[in-house]
Design a protein around this motif. Structure first.
Motif, PDB file in Angstrom:
ATOM      1  N   THR A  10      42.680  40.702  -4.084  1.00  0.00           N
ATOM      2  CA  THR A  10      41.303  41.077  -3.755  1.00  0.00           C
ATOM      3  C   THR A  10      40.942  40.805  -2.302  1.00  0.00           C
ATOM      4  O   THR A  10      39.946  41.326  -1.797  1.00  0.00           O
ATOM      5  CB  THR A  10      40.314  40.319  -4.651  1.00  0.00           C
ATOM      6  N   GLY A  11      41.753  39.984  -1.630  1.00  0.00           N
ATOM      7  CA  GLY A  11      41.458  39.671  -0.241  1.00  0.00           C
ATOM      8  C   GLY A  11      42.715  39.500   0.587  1.00  0.00           C
ATOM      9  O   GLY A  11      43.676  38.860   0.147  1.00  0.00           O
ATOM     10  N   VAL A  12      42.728  40.103   1.765  1.00  0.00           N
ATOM     11  CA  VAL A  12      43.803  39.927   2.740  1.00  0.00           C
ATOM     12  C   VAL A  12      43.121  39.357   3.980  1.00  0.00           C
ATOM     13  O   VAL A  12      42.539  40.076   4.794  1.00  0.00           O
ATOM     14  CB  VAL A  12      44.513  41.262   3.047  1.00  0.00           C
ATOM     15  N   SER A  28      43.849  31.315  -3.838  1.00  0.00           N
ATOM     16  CA  SER A  28      44.136  31.659  -2.454  1.00  0.00           C
ATOM     17  C   SER A  28      45.491  31.077  -2.077  1.00  0.00           C
ATOM     18  O   SER A  28      45.795  29.930  -2.409  1.00  0.00           O
ATOM     19  CB  SER A  28      43.049  31.111  -1.537  1.00  0.00           C
ATOM     20  N   PHE A  29      46.310  31.886  -1.390  1.00  0.00           N
ATOM     21  CA  PHE A  29      47.659  31.468  -1.015  1.00  0.00           C
ATOM     22  C   PHE A  29      47.838  31.606   0.495  1.00  0.00           C
ATOM     23  O   PHE A  29      47.603  32.685   1.056  1.00  0.00           O
ATOM     24  CB  PHE A  29      48.712  32.339  -1.712  1.00  0.00           C
ATOM     25  N   ASP A  30      48.234  30.533   1.134  1.00  0.00           N
ATOM     26  CA  ASP A  30      48.678  30.631   2.520  1.00  0.00           C
ATOM     27  C   ASP A  30      50.031  31.319   2.531  1.00  0.00           C
ATOM     28  O   ASP A  30      50.919  30.981   1.737  1.00  0.00           O
ATOM     29  CB  ASP A  30      48.797  29.241   3.141  1.00  0.00           C
ATOM     30  N   ILE A  31      50.198  32.273   3.417  1.00  0.00           N
ATOM     31  CA  ILE A  31      51.445  33.057   3.428  1.00  0.00           C
ATOM     32  C   ILE A  31      51.957  33.185   4.862  1.00  0.00           C
ATOM     33  O   ILE A  31      51.206  32.999   5.829  1.00  0.00           O
ATOM     34  CB  ILE A  31      51.255  34.454   2.781  1.00  0.00           C
ATOM     35  N   SER A  32      53.223  33.501   4.982  1.00  0.00           N
ATOM     36  CA  SER A  32      53.814  33.704   6.308  1.00  0.00           C
ATOM     37  C   SER A  32      53.812  35.168   6.706  1.00  0.00           C
ATOM     38  O   SER A  32      53.566  35.508   7.861  1.00  0.00           O
ATOM     39  CB  SER A  32      55.250  33.167   6.329  1.00  0.00           C
ATOM     40  N   ARG A  74      46.005  34.438   4.772  1.00  0.00           N
ATOM     41  CA  ARG A  74      45.934  34.096   3.363  1.00  0.00           C
ATOM     42  C   ARG A  74      45.807  35.363   2.521  1.00  0.00           C
ATOM     43  O   ARG A  74      45.310  36.394   2.988  1.00  0.00           O
ATOM     44  CB  ARG A  74      44.731  33.188   3.063  1.00  0.00           C
ATOM     45  N   ILE A  75      46.222  35.219   1.270  1.00  0.00           N
ATOM     46  CA  ILE A  75      46.035  36.265   0.263  1.00  0.00           C
ATOM     47  C   ILE A  75      45.160  35.675  -0.840  1.00  0.00           C
ATOM     48  O   ILE A  75      45.423  34.574  -1.339  1.00  0.00           O
ATOM     49  CB  ILE A  75      47.383  36.718  -0.335  1.00  0.00           C
TER      50      ILE A  75
END
Length: 521
Positions: A241-243, A263-267, A252-253
């Protein structure tokens, strides 16, 4: 994405979508030791190419052939399934004016079905189109008319294409035709009939393909198993739902699963979600002109009604194209002719009645029971099986099945691509992720190349895949190492030659040179 960096080990790569492209990307990343999480909003993997099971019967959401000239993709398929990957002979026909026409069209068969007068008018129309071509070619109607003539265009392209896309052919871009019917014209169709070895160079004439024994779902299950075994995650029923981005990078995703939001911190992000949906998820949102451009992207939706029929050998084809204006069905799949093991009861058949629609229209919102009744009635109207032979039916709806190549889409896509170039860790892959009518192998290749780009093992322009005259489909079915990669050729239901099967439609053709098929009894 305008920079190539190895992702930090502490933050995973987010792959949005568990279709062929997303799964291929995640597999390649885990194979290289990169942590990855795949987010899929559906309850099944495979996207449009998933396999549905109902009481032991398996069926596709549309038949999906596995063919490619890309060795990396072919090697991947073979490594995943080995002997479970069957080699098939393609057999398909067109139903038009209550007659069966060979597909690809063959001049002698077409002449026999249309008669001498109509055939001469087609040739005259073709000659006029070659002498006085439409210029510039703006639409599919222009493109096809210039290569086949207006009369053949109206007979074999206009009705079916408009049934599939739901818009006039004059509003579909010529680029779509050039991509999907590359290299084919009336002249090349005649040439391919006289010199069949040459057919491998023409995209729409490939007559061999691979198919998993239990349907395409076998391929996606095998990929998921490899991803999980490599330490990756595949989360179903999880919608992005969010980028969230900052400073030219996605940070984050945000996802939702039921009532739960995370919410996920991503590389990095590899996205195969519909491009319009990706722009809606961007946070902060893009400027209003970019948002309006994304909103102009259109999609065609799709539903299939799988009918279980108390009869066998209804017709020998893998699928039929329905050019009849009196029915709404666009294609009919005979899943037992893709692989006999899709049908557990050999006294019955499973047919896929395919309907093209827009989400929210009359077909899409029709009750399942009414859709089954419509499909059964149209099957009878086409002379394939009587209503009383239909045991039951299952309806599967697939939103955003096909990106629409309508007028002006190229300019819109260019605008959106230029905007996305600002993000250093975001790549788009797959059919909907790039809003391009990719085949399955093209989609998987974009996923593999995206993973290679991300890990520093390559620097490939993903938008160049399926954009090269030399890229298009070429026969690799017989290539490779015969000792290690040979796949035993099997015709539908294990027969030696599908062209001599005694299915009901084939009998009708034999009796009358292409007349209307009679209902099975």
């Amino acid at each position: 994405m305008n920079e190539r960096e190895n992702p930090p080990c502490k933050a995973p790569v987010a792959v949005i979508g568990a279709g062929p492209a997303g799964l291929a990307a995640a597999y390649e990343l885990t194979r290289r030791g990169v942590p990855v999480i795949v987010f899929e909003q559906d309850g099944r993997i495979g996207g449009l190419a998933q396999t549905i099971e109902h009481k032991g019967f398996r069926f596709d959401i549309g038949g999906h052939r596995f063919f490619t000239k890309q060795k990396s993709v072919l090697d991947l398929w073979r490594s995943l399934l080995g002997d479970e990957l069957l080699e098939r002979l393609r057999l398909s026909h067109i139903i038009y004016r209550e007659r069966l026409f060979d597909y690809p069209l063959k001049p002698l068969n077409t002449l026999r079905n249309l008669g001498l007068t109509s055939s001469l008018l087609i040739l005259a129309s073709y000659a006029r189109g070659r002498l006085f071509p439409i210029s510039p070619e703006r639409s599919l109607a222009d493109w096809v008319t210039n290569r086949f003539g207006r009369r053949l265009y109206r007979m074999f392209f206009k009705t079916y294409t408009e049934k599939v896309w739901g818009i006039p052919c004059s509003e579909i871009g010529a680029r779509w035709a050039a991509q999907r019917i590359k290299g084919l014209s009336l002249r090349t169709a005649v040439f391919s009939m006289l010199f069949p070895v040459w057919r491998g160079e023409i995209r729409t004439l490939t007559d061999h393909f691979y198919y998993p024994r239990l349907g395409p779902g076998m391929m996606w299950d095998a990929l998921r198993e490899r991803i999980v075994a490599g330490g990756g995650e595949v989360r179903l029923l999880t919608r992005v739902t969010g980028v969230v981005h900052e400073g030219g990078r996605v940070r984050r995703i945000v996802v939702r699963s039921g009532e739960r939001e995370e919410s996920f911190d991503i590389s990095h992000v590899i996205s195969s979600m519909p491009l319009r949906q990706l722009f809606h998820a961007l946070d902060p949102a893009p400027s209003s002109d970019i948002a309006v451009a994304a909103g102009r992207l259109r999609y065609r939706d799709f539903l299939t009604v799988a009918l279980i029929i108390d009869a066998t050998e209804l017709f020998p084809d893998n699928w039929l194209y329905i050019h009849d204006e009196t029915v709404r069905v666009g294609r009919i799949q005979n899943f037992g002719n893709w692989s006999a093991e899709l049908v557990p009861d050999r006294t019955r058949s499973c047919l896929g009645m395919e309907y093209f629609c827009f989400e929210g229209d009359g077909l899409w919102t029709m009750a399942d029971r009414d859709l089954v009744g419509l499909a059964a009635a149209e099957l009878t109207a086409l002379g394939i099986a009587p209503r009383e032979k239909v045991v039951e039916g299952v309806v599967v709806r697939m939103p955003k099945a096909y990106p629409v190549y309508d007028e002006g889409f190229e300019e819109t896509l260019t605008t959106l691509r230029e905007y996305l170039e600002r993000f250093g860790n975001l790549q788009q892959v797959g059919r909907n992720g790039m809003h391009r009518y990719n085949n399955m192998d093209h989609s998987m290749l974009t996923g593999l190349l995206a993973a290679a780009n991300l890990t520093g093992k390559g620097s490939r322009d993903l938008w160049a895949v399926n954009d090269d005259d030399e890229y298009y489909e070429k026969d690799t079915m017989r290539g490779g190492d015969d000792a290690s990669h040979a796949v035993e050729a099997q015709c539908p239901h294990g027969r030696d030659d599908p062209l001599t099967q005694h299915g009901h439609l084939r009998q009708a053709v034999g009796r009358s040179g292409g007349s209307r098929p009679q209902a099975a009894s």
